[in-house]
Design a protein around this motif. Structure first.
Motif, mmCIF file in Angstrom:
data_model
loop_
_atom_site.group_PDB
_atom_site.id
_atom_site.type_symbol
_atom_site.label_atom_id
_atom_site.label_comp_id
_atom_site.label_asym_id
_atom_site.label_seq_id
_atom_site.Cartn_x
_atom_site.Cartn_y
_atom_site.Cartn_z
ATOM 1 N N ASN A 189 90.657 -33.886 211.577
ATOM 2 C CA ASN A 189 92.066 -34.236 211.676
ATOM 3 C C ASN A 189 92.352 -35.609 211.075
ATOM 4 O O ASN A 189 93.487 -35.914 210.709
ATOM 5 C CB ASN A 189 92.522 -34.209 213.141
ATOM 6 N N GLY A 190 91.306 -36.447 210.966
ATOM 7 C CA GLY A 190 91.467 -37.731 210.293
ATOM 8 C C GLY A 190 91.837 -37.538 208.831
ATOM 9 O O GLY A 190 92.633 -38.302 208.269
ATOM 10 N N GLY A 191 91.263 -36.509 208.188
ATOM 11 C CA GLY A 191 91.646 -36.186 206.813
ATOM 12 C C GLY A 191 93.100 -35.779 206.729
ATOM 13 O O GLY A 191 93.820 -36.144 205.796
ATOM 14 N N ASN A 192 93.551 -35.030 207.732
ATOM 15 C CA ASN A 192 94.956 -34.626 207.829
ATOM 16 C C ASN A 192 95.854 -35.855 207.967
ATOM 17 O O ASN A 192 96.866 -35.989 207.270
ATOM 18 C CB ASN A 192 95.116 -33.688 209.036
ATOM 19 N N ALA A 193 95.485 -36.750 208.885
ATOM 20 C CA ALA A 193 96.292 -37.948 209.142
ATOM 21 C C ALA A 193 96.368 -38.834 207.901
ATOM 22 O O ALA A 193 97.440 -39.342 207.545
ATOM 23 C CB ALA A 193 95.700 -38.737 210.310
ATOM 24 N N LEU A 194 95.232 -39.011 207.223
ATOM 25 C CA LEU A 194 95.207 -39.866 206.029
ATOM 26 C C LEU A 194 96.069 -39.269 204.919
ATOM 27 O O LEU A 194 96.826 -39.982 204.249
ATOM 28 C CB LEU A 194 93.764 -40.037 205.548
ATOM 29 N N ALA A 195 95.973 -37.949 204.738
ATOM 30 C CA ALA A 195 96.776 -37.301 203.702
ATOM 31 C C ALA A 195 98.264 -37.390 204.012
ATOM 32 O O ALA A 195 99.091 -37.571 203.111
ATOM 33 C CB ALA A 195 96.361 -35.832 203.566
ATOM 34 N N GLY A 232 102.285 -43.623 210.303
ATOM 35 C CA GLY A 232 101.110 -43.027 209.687
ATOM 36 C C GLY A 232 99.815 -43.733 210.053
ATOM 37 O O GLY A 232 98.822 -43.086 210.403
ATOM 38 N N VAL A 233 99.818 -45.067 209.993
ATOM 39 C CA VAL A 233 98.608 -45.833 210.323
ATOM 40 C C VAL A 233 98.246 -45.661 211.796
ATOM 41 O O VAL A 233 97.071 -45.474 212.149
ATOM 42 C CB VAL A 233 98.816 -47.327 209.982
ATOM 43 N N ALA A 234 99.250 -45.698 212.672
ATOM 44 C CA ALA A 234 98.994 -45.498 214.102
ATOM 45 C C ALA A 234 98.427 -44.106 214.353
ATOM 46 O O ALA A 234 97.539 -43.928 215.209
ATOM 47 C CB ALA A 234 100.287 -45.699 214.892
ATOM 48 N N GLY A 235 98.928 -43.114 213.612
ATOM 49 C CA GLY A 235 98.395 -41.759 213.760
ATOM 50 C C GLY A 235 96.936 -41.671 213.384
ATOM 51 O O GLY A 235 96.143 -41.010 214.060
ATOM 52 N N PHE A 236 96.554 -42.362 212.312
ATOM 53 C CA PHE A 236 95.150 -42.364 211.901
ATOM 54 C C PHE A 236 94.281 -43.003 212.973
ATOM 55 O O PHE A 236 93.193 -42.509 213.284
ATOM 56 C CB PHE A 236 95.005 -43.118 210.579
ATOM 57 N N GLY A 249 105.570 -46.110 216.494
ATOM 58 C CA GLY A 249 104.139 -46.287 216.259
ATOM 59 C C GLY A 249 103.322 -45.583 217.334
ATOM 60 O O GLY A 249 102.340 -44.885 217.037
ATOM 61 N N LEU A 250 103.721 -45.763 218.598
ATOM 62 C CA LEU A 250 103.048 -45.065 219.706
ATOM 63 C C LEU A 250 103.212 -43.557 219.573
ATOM 64 O O LEU A 250 102.281 -42.783 219.832
ATOM 65 C CB LEU A 250 103.616 -45.545 221.049
ATOM 66 N N ALA A 295 97.192 -37.353 217.125
ATOM 67 C CA ALA A 295 95.970 -37.073 217.886
ATOM 68 C C ALA A 295 96.022 -35.720 218.587
ATOM 69 O O ALA A 295 94.984 -35.095 218.831
ATOM 70 C CB ALA A 295 95.741 -38.178 218.916
ATOM 71 N N ALA A 296 97.225 -35.248 218.901
ATOM 72 C CA ALA A 296 97.383 -34.034 219.709
ATOM 73 C C ALA A 296 96.713 -32.790 219.122
ATOM 74 O O ALA A 296 96.094 -32.020 219.866
ATOM 75 C CB ALA A 296 98.867 -33.772 219.965
ATOM 76 N N PRO A 297 96.826 -32.518 217.803
ATOM 77 C CA PRO A 297 96.178 -31.307 217.279
ATOM 78 C C PRO A 297 94.684 -31.243 217.563
ATOM 79 O O PRO A 297 94.139 -30.154 217.781
ATOM 80 C CB PRO A 297 96.447 -31.396 215.771
ATOM 81 N N THR A 298 94.008 -32.395 217.586
ATOM 82 C CA THR A 298 92.586 -32.404 217.925
ATOM 83 C C THR A 298 92.370 -31.826 219.318
ATOM 84 O O THR A 298 91.427 -31.058 219.551
ATOM 85 C CB THR A 298 92.028 -33.836 217.864
#
Length: 367
Positions: free
Chosen positions: A126-132, A239-243, A290-291, A298-301
């Motif tokens: 999911n980190g790849g998803n967040a970064l993209a 986006g950064v907070a999501g990563f 941001g929160l 993070a939720a999809p994980t």
């Protein structure tokens, strides 16, 4: 696998920032060009619902390699498209790759790592998803301005080729499903109360998320009244907070799984209400969004880990059903959000998210 996820999501959303040049070059309206995103979503749903049945006992390594190759070919087809129909065919191909890859993600993670590391593996995916998600739109816009929209799509092809070679070398052989139960319709899983309630909870979560998130920009422009640079900065913060969220969520899930799965939509509902109350204060809105980004990404994980735990022996079928539920929920959430945004603001989002909390609790009891 994570590199492949990055290219998939970047490919899926690249047209968002390139609609105008794509439409002009192909001689269609921007609305028609935007249907390239819709067709990829539709094909993702169809593929996710049928892949576990069609694939049968095919070695999953070769299936993943085939989907990665299809992703690379779709980039070439789109970049070299001579007409609108060819462009849509390329978008359909990326939809098949997305649906197939995501529906197999939980099952693949379970084969690659030990059980206690599945949540961490899915968080890395999911980190790849967040970064993209962070870089796809601005990167597409930049590449479109420098090398044209065709060049932007061509740039994804060598990255997809690297992902293909890397998977060739690193993935072990993964025999297909041989049992008759594993080859049945994915809809049979709804017969299990824990699965049907859990899928409904997941769907309500994504509906609540996109009922709000789809309309973040008009809220920031009309209520918070930020300028274009402020808007870009807040979207970057999200986006950064999501990563960051994807980096820490696996630890929380391993420690307290269902409480974490319930806390995420609960906190997001509170944020939605707080945004209504302090929507005119720029710094407060930036902090709250941001929160929101940290929790939402993070939720999809958490939900993919739920698939791995609840349907350990049928993770492919469960993953396919999950992809379909999420895609449908995103579409419904965006539609419902648009209908009620003018009348109820973001109250609807908080109601949907709180409903997800309740159903997640019931799911924990049913499990």
């Amino acid at each position: 696998m994570t590199l492949c996820v990055f290219v998939l999501i970047a490919s899926e959303f690249m047209p968002v920032s390139l609609l105008t040049p794509i439409a002009g070059d192909l001689g269609v309206s921007e609305g028609l060009a935007g249907q390239g995103i819709a067709i990829s979503g539709a094909l993702a749903v169809l593929t996710s619902l049928s892949l576990s049945t069609i694939a049968g006992n095919i070695n999953r390594k070769y299936l993943l390699l085939g989907l990665t190759m299809l992703m690379a070919i779709s980039g070439l087809v789109i970049a070299l498209a001579s007409s609108y129909l060819v462009y849509m065919a390329g978008r359909a191909m990326i939809g098949v790759a997305i649906g197939g890859f995501w529906s197999m993600s939980a099952a693949t993670a379970m084969r690659l790592v030990s059980p206690h590391q599945v949540a961490r593996a899915l968080a890395i995916f999911n980190g790849g998803n967040a970064l993209a998600t962070v870089v796809a739109a601005p990167l597409g816009s930049y590449l479109g301005a420098t090398v044209g929209w065709r060049g932007a799509f061509l740039c994804l092809v060598p990255v997809a080729a690297v992902a293909f070679i890397w998977q060739c070398l690193s993935l072990p052989a993964m025999p297909g499903n041989r049992g008759p139960a594993s080859r049945g319709s994915v809809f049979r899983l709804f017969a299990r109360p824990a699965v049907s309630i859990g899928m409904l909870a997941c769907g309500l979560f994504f509906m609540g998320q996109f009922a709000l998130f789809t309309y973040v920009r008009p809220f920031l422009e009309s209520v918070t009244q930020v300028d274009s640079s402020g808007l870009s900065l807040i979207l970057l913060v999200i986006g950064v907070a999501g990563f960051i969220g994807t980096l820490v969520v696996s630890t929380c899930l391993n420690a307290r799984f269902y409480p974490t799965l319930m806390a995420i939509p609960g906190l997001m509902a509170a944020i939605a209400i707080a945004l209504i109350l302090v929507g005119h204060v720029v710094w407060a809105v930036a902090l709250l969004l941001g929160l929101w980004g940290m929790l939402a990404t993070a939720a999809p994980t958490g939900w993919w880990t739920w698939i791995a735990r609840t349907l350990a022996k049928e993770a492919e079928a469960g993953g396919g059903l999950m992809v379909a539920v999420i895609q449908l929920a995103i579409a419904l959430g965006s539609t419902v959000g648009g209908i009620v945004f003018d009348h109820l603001g973001w109250h609807m989002s908080s109601v949907l998210l709180l409903s997800a909390v309740v159903l997640t609790f019931i799911t924990s009891r049913a499990s």
